[in-house]
Design a protein around this motif. Structure first.
Motif, PDB file in Angstrom:
ATOM      1  N   LEU A  10      30.976  35.760  47.548  1.00  0.00           N
ATOM      2  CA  LEU A  10      31.348  34.352  47.577  1.00  0.00           C
ATOM      3  C   LEU A  10      32.495  34.049  46.622  1.00  0.00           C
ATOM      4  O   LEU A  10      33.382  33.244  46.936  1.00  0.00           O
ATOM      5  N   THR A  11      32.508  34.673  45.458  1.00  0.00           N
ATOM      6  CA  THR A  11      33.585  34.417  44.497  1.00  0.00           C
ATOM      7  C   THR A  11      34.933  34.828  45.068  1.00  0.00           C
ATOM      8  O   THR A  11      35.928  34.100  44.930  1.00  0.00           O
ATOM      9  N   ALA A  12      34.968  35.979  45.732  1.00  0.00           N
ATOM     10  CA  ALA A  12      36.217  36.435  46.353  1.00  0.00           C
ATOM     11  C   ALA A  12      36.641  35.470  47.455  1.00  0.00           C
ATOM     12  O   ALA A  12      37.829  35.164  47.617  1.00  0.00           O
ATOM     13  N   TYR A  13      35.648  34.994  48.218  1.00  0.00           N
ATOM     14  CA  TYR A  13      35.947  34.036  49.289  1.00  0.00           C
ATOM     15  C   TYR A  13      36.548  32.763  48.707  1.00  0.00           C
ATOM     16  O   TYR A  13      37.532  32.224  49.228  1.00  0.00           O
ATOM     17  N   PRO A  35      36.183  59.408  42.471  1.00  0.00           N
ATOM     18  CA  PRO A  35      34.925  59.973  41.960  1.00  0.00           C
ATOM     19  C   PRO A  35      33.813  58.934  42.090  1.00  0.00           C
ATOM     20  O   PRO A  35      34.037  57.734  41.875  1.00  0.00           O
ATOM     21  N   LYS A  36      32.609  59.380  42.399  1.00  0.00           N
ATOM     22  CA  LYS A  36      31.511  58.456  42.641  1.00  0.00           C
ATOM     23  C   LYS A  36      31.159  57.645  41.396  1.00  0.00           C
ATOM     24  O   LYS A  36      30.830  56.452  41.495  1.00  0.00           O
ATOM     25  N   THR A  37      31.241  58.271  40.229  1.00  0.00           N
ATOM     26  CA  THR A  37      30.894  57.547  38.998  1.00  0.00           C
ATOM     27  C   THR A  37      31.873  56.394  38.752  1.00  0.00           C
ATOM     28  O   THR A  37      31.467  55.290  38.362  1.00  0.00           O
ATOM     29  N   SER A  38      33.152  56.631  38.992  1.00  0.00           N
ATOM     30  CA  SER A  38      34.165  55.587  38.790  1.00  0.00           C
ATOM     31  C   SER A  38      33.966  54.445  39.779  1.00  0.00           C
ATOM     32  O   SER A  38      34.011  53.262  39.413  1.00  0.00           O
ATOM     33  N   ALA A  39      33.748  54.808  41.046  1.00  0.00           N
ATOM     34  CA  ALA A  39      33.557  53.795  42.081  1.00  0.00           C
ATOM     35  C   ALA A  39      32.299  52.971  41.810  1.00  0.00           C
ATOM     36  O   ALA A  39      32.303  51.743  41.973  1.00  0.00           O
ATOM     37  N   TYR A  40      31.243  53.634  41.383  1.00  0.00           N
ATOM     38  CA  TYR A  40      29.981  52.938  41.109  1.00  0.00           C
ATOM     39  C   TYR A  40      30.147  51.912  39.987  1.00  0.00           C
ATOM     40  O   TYR A  40      29.666  50.784  40.087  1.00  0.00           O
ATOM     41  N   ASP A  41      30.833  52.296  38.913  1.00  0.00           N
ATOM     42  CA  ASP A  41      31.049  51.373  37.792  1.00  0.00           C
ATOM     43  C   ASP A  41      31.819  50.133  38.237  1.00  0.00           C
ATOM     44  O   ASP A  41      31.488  49.004  37.867  1.00  0.00           O
ATOM     45  N   ILE A  42      32.859  50.349  39.045  1.00  0.00           N
ATOM     46  CA  ILE A  42      33.684  49.226  39.498  1.00  0.00           C
ATOM     47  C   ILE A  42      32.890  48.325  40.441  1.00  0.00           C
ATOM     48  O   ILE A  42      32.885  47.096  40.290  1.00  0.00           O
ATOM     49  N   GLU A  44      28.187  42.031  39.967  1.00  0.00           N
ATOM     50  CA  GLU A  44      27.756  41.131  38.895  1.00  0.00           C
ATOM     51  C   GLU A  44      28.632  39.888  38.817  1.00  0.00           C
ATOM     52  O   GLU A  44      28.161  38.804  38.470  1.00  0.00           O
ATOM     53  N   MET A  45      29.904  40.026  39.183  1.00  0.00           N
ATOM     54  CA  MET A  45      30.845  38.899  39.122  1.00  0.00           C
ATOM     55  C   MET A  45      30.868  38.086  40.407  1.00  0.00           C
ATOM     56  O   MET A  45      31.587  37.084  40.493  1.00  0.00           O
ATOM     57  N   GLY A  46      30.095  38.505  41.388  1.00  0.00           N
ATOM     58  CA  GLY A  46      30.050  37.770  42.645  1.00  0.00           C
ATOM     59  C   GLY A  46      31.202  38.059  43.584  1.00  0.00           C
ATOM     60  O   GLY A  46      31.347  37.406  44.623  1.00  0.00           O
ATOM     61  N   MET A  47      32.034  39.032  43.240  1.00  0.00           N
ATOM     62  CA  MET A  47      33.164  39.384  44.098  1.00  0.00           C
ATOM     63  C   MET A  47      32.710  40.202  45.296  1.00  0.00           C
ATOM     64  O   MET A  47      33.358  40.222  46.343  1.00  0.00           O
ATOM     65  N   VAL A  48      31.588  40.895  45.129  1.00  0.00           N
ATOM     66  CA  VAL A  48      31.027  41.740  46.185  1.00  0.00           C
ATOM     67  C   VAL A  48      29.530  41.484  46.267  1.00  0.00           C
ATOM     68  O   VAL A  48      28.878  41.278  45.236  1.00  0.00           O
ATOM     69  N   ASN A  49      29.001  41.468  47.479  1.00  0.00           N
ATOM     70  CA  ASN A  49      27.556  41.386  47.689  1.00  0.00           C
ATOM     71  C   ASN A  49      27.016  42.773  47.993  1.00  0.00           C
ATOM     72  O   ASN A  49      27.734  43.619  48.543  1.00  0.00           O
TER      73      ASN A  49
END
Length: 256
Positions: free
Chosen positions: A67-70, A36-43, A49-54
């Motif tokens: 960068l955090t994931a890297y 669901p789009k709402t679930s994906a958006y929240d994640i 915010e945590m730097g895991m995704v840009n």
């Protein structure tokens, strides 16, 4: 054991984003993972915010690995200390073949030279540790790309901008795909004076415990018309498989 659904979805999103270097939209994430789009958006918002995704906030927001994931990945790699396993093997192999030996990994559409070992009387090579070269005209790059999973391989090839280094350089996707099929069949790749007119290189993939390609080992030397480069390729592939086993790869495991 009962798995936490949100955590599972978070990992699935990170894996999907990591396989799309050019970025992926929220709609694509939802479609591919059937979320669901709402679930994906929240994640995804939390991961940003945590730097895991840009996030590229253009007309259509696209997400790439952060960068955090890297850094987490680098720490994992450092803990494995696979370079500590590879380096002595490269030094020994360089002495055996009397040629310069490299280990390289893929960085998007380039190959990065991570380790280098030279024989007693080395030839001068332009490649140094830390430098990059195009993936399509190096034996390191082609051997890595040939054994990379099909989806990633397709994406990398689609983004390539071919540049003619010598008269022998591959300059189109059809020719590259055809050669990669040959590489998969033989188990090794040739740089037949495609990068530098006077150099001939042979490379073969190194696999990790899960069967995915970690990088490649190559042997470089001045071009000699009397040299049997296919025989050298078989030898390099044998050494690459030895190193793969030292790193935990089990021969016969599924290779992409």
């Amino acid at each position: 054991m009962k798995m936490n659904r949100t955590t599972q979805r978070t990992v699935e999103i990170l894996k999907l984003v990591s396989k799309n270097p050019d970025g992926i939209t929220l709609d694509d994430i939802c479609e591919k993972l059937e979320m669901p789009k709402t679930s994906a958006y929240d994640i995804v918002t939390t991961l940003v915010e945590m730097g895991m995704v840009n996030v590229d906030r253009g007309q259509c927001q696209r997400y790439t690995i952060g960068l955090t994931a890297y850094r987490i990945g680098v720490n994992y790699t450092n803990n494995l200390d696979f370079i500590g396993v590879i380096e002595p093997e490269l030094r020994q192999f360089a002495r055996e073949v009397g040629k310069t030996v490299f280990f390289g990994v893929r960085s998007d559409h380039d190959v990065v030279y991570i380790c280098k070992a030279e024989p007693e009387n080395p030839i001068i090579t332009t490649a140094q540790v830390g430098t990059k070269n195009p993936i399509y005209c190096t034996s390191l790059g082609k051997s890595i790309l040939a054994f990379t999973d099909e989806e990633t391989r397709r994406q990398v090839i689609s983004r390539l901008h071919f540049q003619k280094k010598t008269e022998r350089t591959i300059t189109d996707r059809v020719s590259l795909r055809r050669e990669l099929e040959e590489v998969r069949t033989k188990g090794y790749a040739l740089d037949a004076r495609e990068m530098e007119e006077h150099m001939e290189c042979v490379g073969a993939p190194v696999f990790g415990p899960d069967g995915s390609v970690l990088g490649s080992i190559s042997v470089s030397s001045l071009y000699q018309p009397t040299e049997d480069y296919d025989a050298l390729g078989v030898r390099v592939a044998g050494k690459a498989m030895e190193v793969s086993k030292l790193l935990g790869f089990i021969e016969g495991s599924d290779i992409s």
